[in-house]
Design an enzyme around this catalytic site. Structure first.
Site, short mmCIF file in Angstrom:
data_model
loop_
_atom_site.label_atom_id
_atom_site.label_comp_id
_atom_site.label_asym_id
_atom_site.label_seq_id
_atom_site.Cartn_x
_atom_site.Cartn_y
_atom_site.Cartn_z
N ASP A 13 98.32 -6.28 37.38
CA ASP A 13 96.91 -6.67 37.30
C ASP A 13 96.22 -6.76 38.66
OD1 ASP A 13 97.28 -6.91 34.54
OD2 ASP A 13 97.93 -9.00 34.74
N GLY A 15 94.40 -4.49 39.87
CA GLY A 15 93.15 -3.71 39.85
C GLY A 15 93.45 -2.22 39.97
N LYS A 16 94.64 -1.81 39.53
CA LYS A 16 95.04 -0.39 39.64
C LYS A 16 94.07 0.52 38.88
CE LYS A 16 98.96 -1.52 37.78
NZ LYS A 16 98.88 -2.99 37.80
N GLY A 40 97.58 -3.10 30.97
CA GLY A 40 96.18 -3.28 30.58
C GLY A 40 95.33 -2.99 31.79
N HIS A 41 94.68 -1.84 31.80
CA HIS A 41 93.90 -1.41 32.97
C HIS A 41 92.42 -1.41 32.60
CE1 HIS A 41 97.75 0.84 34.50
NE2 HIS A 41 97.90 -0.46 34.40
N THR A 129 105.07 -9.10 26.75
CA THR A 129 103.81 -8.81 26.04
C THR A 129 104.05 -8.66 24.54
OG1 THR A 129 104.12 -6.45 26.41
CG2 THR A 129 102.81 -7.64 28.05
N GLN A 222 102.15 -1.98 35.69
CA GLN A 222 102.80 -3.21 36.17
C GLN A 222 102.71 -3.27 37.71
OE1 GLN A 222 104.88 -1.32 33.50
NE2 GLN A 222 103.31 -2.40 32.37
N THR A 237 109.71 -6.51 33.95
CA THR A 237 109.58 -5.61 32.82
C THR A 237 110.84 -4.75 32.73
OG1 THR A 237 108.07 -4.11 31.66
CG2 THR A 237 108.32 -3.77 34.05
N THR A 297 94.62 -8.73 30.04
CA THR A 297 93.91 -7.74 29.23
C THR A 297 94.65 -7.49 27.91
OG1 THR A 297 93.55 -6.68 31.37
CG2 THR A 297 92.86 -5.43 29.46
N ARG A 301 96.45 -13.98 27.56
CA ARG A 301 97.00 -15.21 28.15
C ARG A 301 96.35 -15.47 29.50
NH1 ARG A 301 103.29 -13.84 28.21
NH2 ARG A 301 102.44 -11.81 28.67
N LYS A 329 89.49 -7.64 44.86
CA LYS A 329 89.09 -9.00 44.47
C LYS A 329 88.88 -9.94 45.66
CE LYS A 329 89.94 -9.90 40.01
NZ LYS A 329 90.55 -10.22 38.73
N SER A 411 87.93 -3.50 47.61
CA SER A 411 87.17 -3.60 46.36
C SER A 411 86.45 -4.94 46.34
CB SER A 411 88.13 -3.46 45.19
OG SER A 411 87.47 -3.72 43.99
P1 GDP Z 1 95.39 -3.47 36.52
O1 GDP Z 1 96.33 -3.81 35.42
O2 GDP Z 1 96.07 -3.44 37.85
O3 GDP Z 1 94.61 -2.21 36.26
O4 GDP Z 1 94.34 -4.66 36.60
P2 GDP Z 1 93.58 -5.32 35.35
O5 GDP Z 1 92.52 -4.40 34.90
O6 GDP Z 1 94.54 -5.84 34.35
O7 GDP Z 1 92.99 -6.61 36.05
C1 GDP Z 1 92.11 -6.53 37.13
C2 GDP Z 1 90.77 -7.21 36.72
O8 GDP Z 1 89.99 -7.40 37.87
C3 GDP Z 1 89.93 -6.32 35.79
O9 GDP Z 1 89.21 -7.16 34.92
C4 GDP Z 1 89.00 -5.61 36.74
O10 GDP Z 1 87.77 -5.24 36.13
C5 GDP Z 1 88.77 -6.66 37.79
N1 GDP Z 1 88.56 -6.17 39.15
C6 GDP Z 1 89.09 -5.09 39.77
N2 GDP Z 1 88.71 -5.06 41.07
C7 GDP Z 1 87.92 -6.14 41.26
C8 GDP Z 1 87.27 -6.68 42.41
O11 GDP Z 1 87.33 -6.17 43.52
N3 GDP Z 1 86.56 -7.85 42.23
C9 GDP Z 1 86.48 -8.48 41.02
N4 GDP Z 1 85.79 -9.61 40.94
N5 GDP Z 1 87.10 -7.99 39.93
C10 GDP Z 1 87.82 -6.85 40.06
P1 IMO Z 2 99.49 -3.89 34.28
O1 IMO Z 2 99.78 -2.42 34.27
C1 IMO Z 2 100.96 -7.99 34.34
C2 IMO Z 2 104.79 -8.75 32.40
C3 IMO Z 2 104.75 -9.62 31.15
C4 IMO Z 2 106.09 -10.31 31.26
C5 IMO Z 2 106.99 -9.22 31.83
C6 IMO Z 2 107.83 -8.49 30.78
O2 IMO Z 2 98.28 -4.27 33.50
O3 IMO Z 2 99.50 -4.44 35.66
P2 IMO Z 2 107.21 -6.66 28.96
O4 IMO Z 2 106.28 -6.72 27.78
O5 IMO Z 2 106.88 -5.59 29.93
O6 IMO Z 2 108.65 -6.64 28.57
O7 IMO Z 2 106.99 -8.07 29.72
O8 IMO Z 2 106.13 -8.29 32.47
N1 IMO Z 2 103.91 -7.56 32.36
C7 IMO Z 2 102.75 -7.49 33.04
N2 IMO Z 2 102.10 -8.39 33.79
N3 IMO Z 2 100.45 -6.75 34.22
C8 IMO Z 2 101.10 -5.82 33.49
O9 IMO Z 2 100.72 -4.52 33.44
C9 IMO Z 2 102.29 -6.18 32.83
N4 IMO Z 2 103.16 -5.52 32.03
C10 IMO Z 2 104.16 -6.39 31.77
O10 IMO Z 2 103.67 -10.53 31.19
O11 IMO Z 2 106.02 -11.35 32.22
MG MG Z 3 96.50 -5.19 33.88
#
Ligand code: GDP
Ligand code: IMO
Ligand code: MG
Length: 422
Positions: A13, A15-16, A40-41, A129, A222, A237, A297, A301, A329, A411
């Site tokens: 998470d 911000g990939k 969850g991206h 998850t 991840q 994971t 996402t 949680r 962020k 970002s």
């Molecule tokens: P990922 O799994 O690495 O793709 O990240 P997620 O999408 O799960 O979580 C990142 C969250 O931060 C998302 O809701 C994005 O829209 C948000 N986000 C990404 N870059 C920024 C940033 O620079 N600032 C803020 N405030 N939010 C950001």
């Molecule tokens: P993105 O790509 C954050 C975490 C789960 C749990 C552990 C094992 O959005 O960054 P799993 O279902 O993979 O067996 O769970 O890994 N986890 C993540 N945490 N971002 C993710 O993906 C994750 N994918 C799995 O919360 O702790």
């Molecule tokens: Mg994510």
């Protein structure tokens, strides 16, 4: 651009999705190489928000996308996601999306097993998850998984399912669950079988197409701290998430990965159980969660929040051979008057500059912090470094110095254009 990987350097998470989407224009194709729909991206383009789990983030900007051999595919989740994204106006067809024929499938038995085992573990649970990721990878390594290419022929599929269910029914029996029949799984697969086959391609064909078009972006899911081998095991994971997995997860040679850009959040978060040395359980942690909208996402949680941990990050920067990072962020820290960075751990009076694998040491970790003055002004949406407050630039420079890395993308908000490129 050369072939470039985008890898998360913390516990996911980071911000990939935003960074992959921001850079997509420069590439011909975007490839996922590990994980599944546990990812969850989130991508925000103008007023639209896309939440992707299995589809590569390049789909939003109409790039050729590949779900590579290292990904575990839940076909039902995949087609639900395709439908959702199509409703948002993005057409997805086999010319735009190719799925490697040797990807292993996640079936209902994997989801059930994941959730059942977690529930039985009580407070010892990993906090997965619940998507069946772990059980599906176990079946892959156990040589009993159903791969997409097994769907091509009825006789082979039935044979493979019998083999898989022999194992699963023994396990289900011991857990007090009803056995599952081949017919049950067949009726689960039947409605989507032909559709899935239409997107599947030989992994060798995909490799050839990627090689000839060049300019490939590899999208990590991840984060490096969730890596099955190098992460905070067992709270990880079930796939390798570090850059070394790219070649294995899509079938391109290691020499085809020209550059790895790490994605780093300006503080730390994690979802689920496991060690977190810089975790903040006080009102600052709460502030980061609310200000950063740190809600998972995939599972909804709350994410645990804490200060930036340069010990953990320096370690994975080496593991992934990262020279450049995208720092996300930074705007979430805008209102803080003091910001801390962890620069070492003290364990039993001894200084450690790495996270120990020895679980018995985890409770003894005392993070050593440096404190930096906050900038207390808005950086939201800033698009050039000159507009960035001096103290925010100092914070970025401190992270660069401690982690021995260069921040080439910063970002400043969730939207595509809220980005500084250096
Ligand atoms: P990922 O799994 O690495 O793709 O990240 P997620 O999408 O799960 O979580 C990142 C969250 O931060 C998302 O809701 C994005 O829209 C948000 N986000 C990404 N870059 C920024 C940033 O620079 N600032 C803020 N405030 N939010 C950001
Ligand atoms: P993105 O790509 C954050 C975490 C789960 C749990 C552990 C094992 O959005 O960054 P799993 O279902 O993979 O067996 O769970 O890994 N986890 C993540 N945490 N971002 C993710 O993906 C994750 N994918 C799995 O919360 O702790
Ligand atoms: Mg994510």
């Amino acid at each position: 651009m050369s072939n470039t990987a985008i890898i998360g350097l913390q516990w996911g998470d980071e911000g990939k999705g935003k960074i992959v989407d921001f850079l997509s224009d420069r590439f011909n194709s975007v490839v996922r190489f590990q994980g599944g729909h546990n990812a969850g991206h989130t991508i925000k383009v103008e007023n639209k928000t896309f939440k992707l789990s299995l589809l590569p983030s390049g789909i939003v900007s109409n790039k050729f996308c590949v779900i590579g051999s290292g990904v575990v595919v839940d076909p039902i989740a995949l087609f639900n996601e395709i439908e959702k994204i199509s409703l948002a106006g993005i057409e997805i067809n086999p010319q735009k999306l190719a799925i490697a024929d040797n990807c292993c499938l996640i079936l209902s038995i994997h989801r059930e097993l994941d959730q059942l085992l977690e529930a039985k573990k009580g407070d010892k649970k990993i906090g997965t998850t619940g998507r069946g990721i772990g059980p599906a990878y176990e079946d892959k390594v156990g040589r009993r998984a159903i791969r997409i290419c097994d769907l091509y022929d009825d006789k082979i599929l039935i044979n493979r399912l019998e083999n898989l269910l022999f194992y699963h029914n023994l396990l289900r029996q011991s857990l007090g669950s009803q056995p599952v029949s081949v017919d049950q799984i067949m009726s689960e697969i039947s409605p989507i079988r032909q559709k899935l086959i239409s997107f599947s391609r030989s992994s060798f064909e995909i490799t050839n197409q990627l090689e000839s078009s060049g300019n490939i972006m590899f999208e990590g899911a991840q984060g490096a701290l969730l890596d099955i081998t190098f992460g905070s095991y067992p709270y990880v994971t079930s796939s390798n998430t570090i850059a070394g997995q790219i070649s294995l997860g899509c079938g391109l040679g290691v020499d085809k990965i020209d550059k790895t850009i790490g994605v780093l959040k300006a503080y730390t978060t994690r979802v689920g159980s496991g060690p977190f040395p810089t975790e903040l359980t006080d009102k600052i942690g709460e502030f980061l969660r609310i200000e950063g909208n740190e809600i998972g996402t995939v599972t909804g949680r709350d994410r645990r929040c804490g200060w930036f941990d340069a010990v953990l990050v320096s370690q994975v920067i080496k593991l992934c051979a990262v020279k450049e990072v995208a720092l996300t962020k930074i705007d979430v820290l805008d209102k803080l008057d003091k910001i801390k960075i962890c620069v070492a751990y003290k364990i039993d009076g001894k200084i450690f500059n790495y996270f120990p694998q020895d679980i018995s040491l985890w409770d003894k970790i005392e993070p050593v912090f440096i404190e930096i003055d906050g900038w207390q002004s808005s950086t939201i949406g800033i698009q050039s470094l000159d507009e960035m407050p001096k103290l925010a630039r100092d914070y970025i420079a401190k992270i660069e110095e401690l982690c021995k890395v260069k921040a080439t993308i910063i970002s400043t908000g969730p939207k595509r254009n809220e980005t500084i490129i250096l």
